[in-house]
Scaffold this motif. Structure first.
Motif, PDB file in Angstrom:
ATOM      1  N   ILE A  80      42.526   5.120  53.733  1.00 53.29           N
ATOM      2  CA  ILE A  80      41.787   4.555  54.862  1.00 53.29           C
ATOM      3  C   ILE A  80      42.512   4.736  56.192  1.00 53.29           C
ATOM      4  O   ILE A  80      41.885   4.676  57.253  1.00 53.29           O
ATOM      5  N   GLY A  81      43.821   5.000  56.165  1.00 53.68           N
ATOM      6  CA  GLY A  81      44.553   5.210  57.403  1.00 53.68           C
ATOM      7  C   GLY A  81      44.419   6.614  57.963  1.00 53.68           C
ATOM      8  O   GLY A  81      44.298   6.816  59.175  1.00 53.68           O
ATOM      9  N   THR A  82      44.449   7.607  57.095  1.00 52.08           N
ATOM     10  CA  THR A  82      44.445   9.009  57.510  1.00 52.08           C
ATOM     11  C   THR A  82      43.065   9.666  57.463  1.00 52.08           C
ATOM     12  O   THR A  82      42.720  10.477  58.334  1.00 52.08           O
ATOM     13  N   LEU A  83      42.269   9.336  56.478  1.00 48.65           N
ATOM     14  CA  LEU A  83      40.985  10.025  56.285  1.00 48.65           C
ATOM     15  C   LEU A  83      40.006   9.895  57.454  1.00 48.65           C
ATOM     16  O   LEU A  83      39.205  10.819  57.680  1.00 48.65           O
ATOM     17  N   PRO A  84      40.020   8.792  58.226  1.00 47.22           N
ATOM     18  CA  PRO A  84      39.121   8.776  59.391  1.00 47.22           C
ATOM     19  C   PRO A  84      39.373   9.945  60.343  1.00 47.22           C
ATOM     20  O   PRO A  84      38.427  10.505  60.907  1.00 47.22           O
ATOM     21  N   ILE A  85      40.639  10.322  60.505  1.00 49.88           N
ATOM     22  CA  ILE A  85      40.956  11.450  61.386  1.00 49.88           C
ATOM     23  C   ILE A  85      40.620  12.764  60.690  1.00 49.88           C
ATOM     24  O   ILE A  85      40.114  13.702  61.318  1.00 49.88           O
ATOM     25  N   VAL A  86      40.870  12.844  59.385  1.00 50.41           N
ATOM     26  CA  VAL A  86      40.543  14.061  58.631  1.00 50.41           C
ATOM     27  C   VAL A  86      39.056  14.374  58.736  1.00 50.41           C
ATOM     28  O   VAL A  86      38.658  15.516  59.020  1.00 50.41           O
ATOM     29  N   PHE A  87      38.221  13.384  58.523  1.00 54.74           N
ATOM     30  CA  PHE A  87      36.779  13.617  58.467  1.00 54.74           C
ATOM     31  C   PHE A  87      36.080  13.530  59.823  1.00 54.74           C
ATOM     32  O   PHE A  87      35.086  14.221  60.057  1.00 54.74           O
ATOM     33  N   PHE A  88      36.586  12.689  60.735  1.00 53.09           N
ATOM     34  CA  PHE A  88      35.842  12.409  61.957  1.00 53.09           C
ATOM     35  C   PHE A  88      36.588  12.747  63.244  1.00 53.09           C
ATOM     36  O   PHE A  88      36.028  12.602  64.332  1.00 53.09           O
ATOM     37  N   GLY A  89      37.842  13.170  63.120  1.00 54.82           N
ATOM     38  CA  GLY A  89      38.614  13.489  64.316  1.00 54.82           C
ATOM     39  C   GLY A  89      38.173  14.795  64.970  1.00 54.82           C
ATOM     40  O   GLY A  89      37.646  15.695  64.312  1.00 54.82           O
ATOM     41  N   THR A  90      38.407  14.893  66.271  1.00 58.42           N
ATOM     42  CA  THR A  90      38.179  16.158  66.968  1.00 58.42           C
ATOM     43  C   THR A  90      39.301  17.122  66.582  1.00 58.42           C
ATOM     44  O   THR A  90      40.356  16.697  66.087  1.00 58.42           O
ATOM     45  N   PRO A  91      39.117  18.432  66.824  1.00 62.58           N
ATOM     46  CA  PRO A  91      40.207  19.376  66.541  1.00 62.58           C
ATOM     47  C   PRO A  91      41.513  18.978  67.242  1.00 62.58           C
ATOM     48  O   PRO A  91      42.596  19.115  66.664  1.00 62.58           O
ATOM     49  N   GLU A  92      41.411  18.481  68.461  1.00 59.89           N
ATOM     50  CA  GLU A  92      42.611  18.066  69.195  1.00 59.89           C
ATOM     51  C   GLU A  92      43.267  16.862  68.532  1.00 59.89           C
ATOM     52  O   GLU A  92      44.507  16.792  68.428  1.00 59.89           O
ATOM     53  N   GLN A  93      42.456  15.886  68.098  1.00 56.74           N
ATOM     54  CA  GLN A  93      43.009  14.712  67.418  1.00 56.74           C
ATOM     55  C   GLN A  93      43.682  15.102  66.106  1.00 56.74           C
ATOM     56  O   GLN A  93      44.751  14.591  65.762  1.00 56.74           O
ATOM     57  N   LYS A  94      43.065  16.024  65.381  1.00 57.89           N
ATOM     58  CA  LYS A  94      43.644  16.474  64.117  1.00 57.89           C
ATOM     59  C   LYS A  94      44.980  17.177  64.346  1.00 57.89           C
ATOM     60  O   LYS A  94      45.953  16.944  63.619  1.00 57.89           O
ATOM     61  N   LYS A  95      45.023  18.043  65.350  1.00 61.39           N
ATOM     62  CA  LYS A  95      46.269  18.767  65.653  1.00 61.39           C
ATOM     63  C   LYS A  95      47.374  17.799  66.072  1.00 61.39           C
ATOM     64  O   LYS A  95      48.546  18.007  65.750  1.00 61.39           O
ATOM     65  N   ARG A  96      47.003  16.758  66.768  1.00 59.48           N
ATOM     66  CA  ARG A  96      47.999  15.823  67.295  1.00 59.48           C
ATOM     67  C   ARG A  96      48.552  14.896  66.227  1.00 59.48           C
ATOM     68  O   ARG A  96      49.743  14.603  66.217  1.00 59.48           O
ATOM     69  N   TYR A  97      47.687  14.425  65.326  1.00 63.61           N
ATOM     70  CA  TYR A  97      48.108  13.374  64.409  1.00 63.61           C
ATOM     71  C   TYR A  97      48.338  13.807  62.959  1.00 63.61           C
ATOM     72  O   TYR A  97      49.247  13.305  62.295  1.00 63.61           O
ATOM     73  N   LEU A  98      47.509  14.696  62.453  1.00 66.06           N
ATOM     74  CA  LEU A  98      47.550  14.968  61.016  1.00 66.06           C
ATOM     75  C   LEU A  98      48.862  15.576  60.506  1.00 66.06           C
ATOM     76  O   LEU A  98      49.327  15.181  59.428  1.00 66.06           O
ATOM     77  N   PRO A  99      49.492  16.515  61.204  1.00 72.29           N
ATOM     78  CA  PRO A  99      50.766  17.040  60.680  1.00 72.29           C
ATOM     79  C   PRO A  99      51.812  15.954  60.466  1.00 72.29           C
ATOM     80  O   PRO A  99      52.522  15.963  59.446  1.00 72.29           O
ATOM     81  N   ASP A 100      51.909  15.016  61.394  1.00 74.84           N
ATOM     82  CA  ASP A 100      52.879  13.926  61.252  1.00 74.84           C
ATOM     83  C   ASP A 100      52.485  12.951  60.148  1.00 74.84           C
ATOM     84  O   ASP A 100      53.345  12.377  59.466  1.00 74.84           O
TER      85      ASP A 100
END
Length: 593
Positions: free
Chosen positions: A114-134
């Motif tokens: 529930i912490g990461t999947l909102p960004i995986v499924f609903f994040g913009t490309p910029e949000q994904k690039k900024r947060y998902l690697p970390d």
């Protein structure tokens, strides 16, 4: 082979064993992932068990980062963003194997789910690039913030507000979130707030933002090694680029992520139940009374058998559902602009099944843990024995990710909504069943099918549900949602039907692929479960009929139920003794011997 099927269609259609995913289908790569997770828990987490239970933030964070180094945090994150981008079956395996880590498993689960999947499924490309690697390597840890002091099950009643600045560059967030897992050390928070007090929306909030503060740790009954604190937002300026999804569409994110959370919780319950069985079987073999091990006493054996059966059924349901989710999400390009909409639609397709997994799984683990304590006797009440902690820790599962009461209302409610949208011919089938009430019913016939009678009972159970569900719609109409007791019993019938079918299909698959000898134990467990679940469905049906009908109609309905439910029960005592012998011999959860 995984095929895409309509969510909820199991109540009206038959499935083939070829179409379901089972643990016996696991690939070499998936088994390697499971082994890596087990090795990590055994060698990195359990040696620090006592310190973790005392809520050592630093230790928890270090271990989460070690899990990230092994790739265990990035299974659901696409490769372009630092993850592995694997299937949901692999993700399910990790959730199951982590369960032995107790509270640590919850910390990891809240982060990757529930912490990461909102960004995986609903994040913009910029949000994904900024947060998902970390988030994939554990450099940053995530938390999910939906519940508030005044709104738990009523998520849309949230009072946290977001106001757009005059220059349109940021939102100012104010409010308090309650019972936030990982809050004590999380870096990234998925926060839900109402823009201008009206538009329920999601935001990515960073711990470092001015105005973000964390309240004191809650003193909990169980899961003591996980952080649970309030998140306090006082004039927090969140850049507009951190709005997750569209304004006013936060419910699409919240509810669909909760669906995945419910499913992952069920997977964790599988792991917890398996550990409880192993602990209990080992103890029962070692503990002697009256000059012999207590495992030799039939009533202790019965407990071990029942623990194994309900775990087998749950495991069958979980991996079947994982296969369904994989089938509907596998073709979505998570880097596309439509990924959020497509993901929401895909996840929502199996919202009903996710709720079923959550309810059945949490109640199954509670039952297994309770019997585990009973087998341990007085020692089960002593903290030195881990079964005591499993018992305490399991209790929260029926509360979070939506209480089981809420999920029981969602199960038939979601089915009816799908029918109203024309996605399932539910009412047409119900009317057909009503028309056939007075027709002669098929009686048990001799067949070479080893599970022929169980298939007949399953088909009858579906018929009963359609009869009672159809009558409920006719009786209450639009007011049906107010009849919570009736809806709850309909939910219980649906849960049992999905459980019966999942267990039956898996047993068929094992026998078809590995032979009757290998499939014998699965067949025995299926026979017991179908027999006992069918009796529960009959009872729920009678309770609803009594609430909805009277006079001649009541007599007619009860007469139909008596006719439909007439069958010769199997010898569950002998079957449970056979199952118990396998558990005692293996000293663990067992399906194939």
């Amino acid at each position: 082979m995984v095929t895409t099927v309509k969510g909820g269609s199991f109540v009206i259609d038959s499935a083939d064993w070829n179409s379901v995913s089972t643990p016996e289908d696991l690939s070499g790569e998936q088994l390697m992932i499971a082994g890596t997770t087990e090795h990590f828990i055994e060698n990195e987490v359990l040696p620090h068990d006592e310190a973790l239970e005392k809520l050592d933030y630093g230790l928890t964070v270090r271990l989460i980062r070690k899990a990230g180094e092994l790739g265990l945090l990035g299974v659901d994150i696409p490769e372009p963003y630092g993850g592995l981008g694997l299937d949901k079956v692999s993700s399910t395996l990790i959730s199951e194997k982590l369960a032995r880590g107790s509270s640590f498993a919850l910390s990891v689960g809240a982060h990757v789910g529930i912490g990461t999947l909102p960004i995986v499924f609903f994040g913009t490309p910029e949000q994904k690039k900024r947060y998902l690697p970390d988030l994939a390597d554990g450099s940053k840890i995530a938390a999910y913030c939906l519940t508030e002091p005044s709104s738990g099950s009523d998520a849309l009643g949230a009072r946290t507000t977001a106001k757009l600045s005059e220059d349109g560059t940021y939102y100012e967030l104010n409010g308090t979130k309650q019972f936030i897992t990982n809050a004590g050390f999380a870096d990234v928070f998925i926060v839900y707030a109402k823009i201008n007090g009206k538009l329920f929306s999601a935001f990515i909030v960073e711990r470092s933002m001015e105005g973000v503060s964390i309240g004191p740790e809650e003193k909990k009954m169980g899961i003591k090694g996980s952080s649970t604190c309030p998140l306090i937002l006082e004039g927090v300026r969140v850049p507009v680029s951190n709005l997750l999804g569209e304004p006013g569409k936060g419910h699409l994110i919240a509810f669909n992520i909760l669906n995945i959370g419910r499913f992952k919780l069920g997977a964790g319950c599988v792991g917890g139940a398996k550990e409880a069985i192993a602990l209990s079987a080992s103890y029962a073999n070692e503990r002697t009374q009256f000059g012999k091990p207590i495992s030799s006493f039939p009533l202790i054996g019965q407990k071990l058998a029942e623990m194994n059966i309900v775990t087998y059924v749950l495991e069958s349901m979980v991996y079947r559902t994982a296969g369904l989710i994989d089938g509907i999400l596998q073709d979505i390009d998570l880097s596309s602009e439509q990924a959020g909409v497509q993901s929401a639609k895909g996840i929502a397709e199996y919202a009903l099944e996710c709720s079923i997994i959550k309810v059945f799984g949490t109640e199954a683990l509670d039952r297994v843990a309770d019997e585990g304590v009973q087998i341990h006797g007085g020692y089960g009440f002593i903290q030195e024995y881990k079964i005591e902690r499993i018992y305490r820790d399991s209790r929260i599962n029926r509360i979070f990710e939506g209480t089981n009461e809420i999920n029981r209302l969602l199960i038939p409610g979601t089915l009816l909504k799908k029918a109203m949208k024309g996605e399932l011919p539910l009412m047409e089938r119900a009317q057909s069943v009503q028309m056939s009430m007075l027709e002669p019913t098929s009686v048990r016939s001799e067949t070479d099918d080893r599970l022929g009678e169980e298939k007949r009972l399953l088909a009858t159970a579906k018929q009963i549900f359609l009869l009672i569900g159809g009558q409920a719609v006719q009786t209450y109409g639009m007011e049906l949602e107010e009849q919570q007791e009736v809806l709850s019993r309909l939910a219980d019938m649906m849960i049992r039907i999905y459980a019966m079918e999942s267990a039956l299909l898996r047993a068929e698959k094992i026998t078809a692929r590995s032979g009757a000898a290998k499939g014998g134990l699965a067949e025995a467990m299926t026979k017991v479960y179908v027999c006992e679940a069918f009796a529960e469905i009959e009872q729920a049906a009678k309770q609803n009929v009594a609430a909805m009908a009277s006079g001649d109609l009541l007599s007619l309905q009860l007469s139909v139920l008596r006719k439909w439910t007439r069958h010769t029960p199997v010898d569950t005592i002998s079957l449970k003794r056979r199952i118990a012998e396998s558990v005692k011999t293996e000293q663990r959860y067992t399906v194939i011997r």
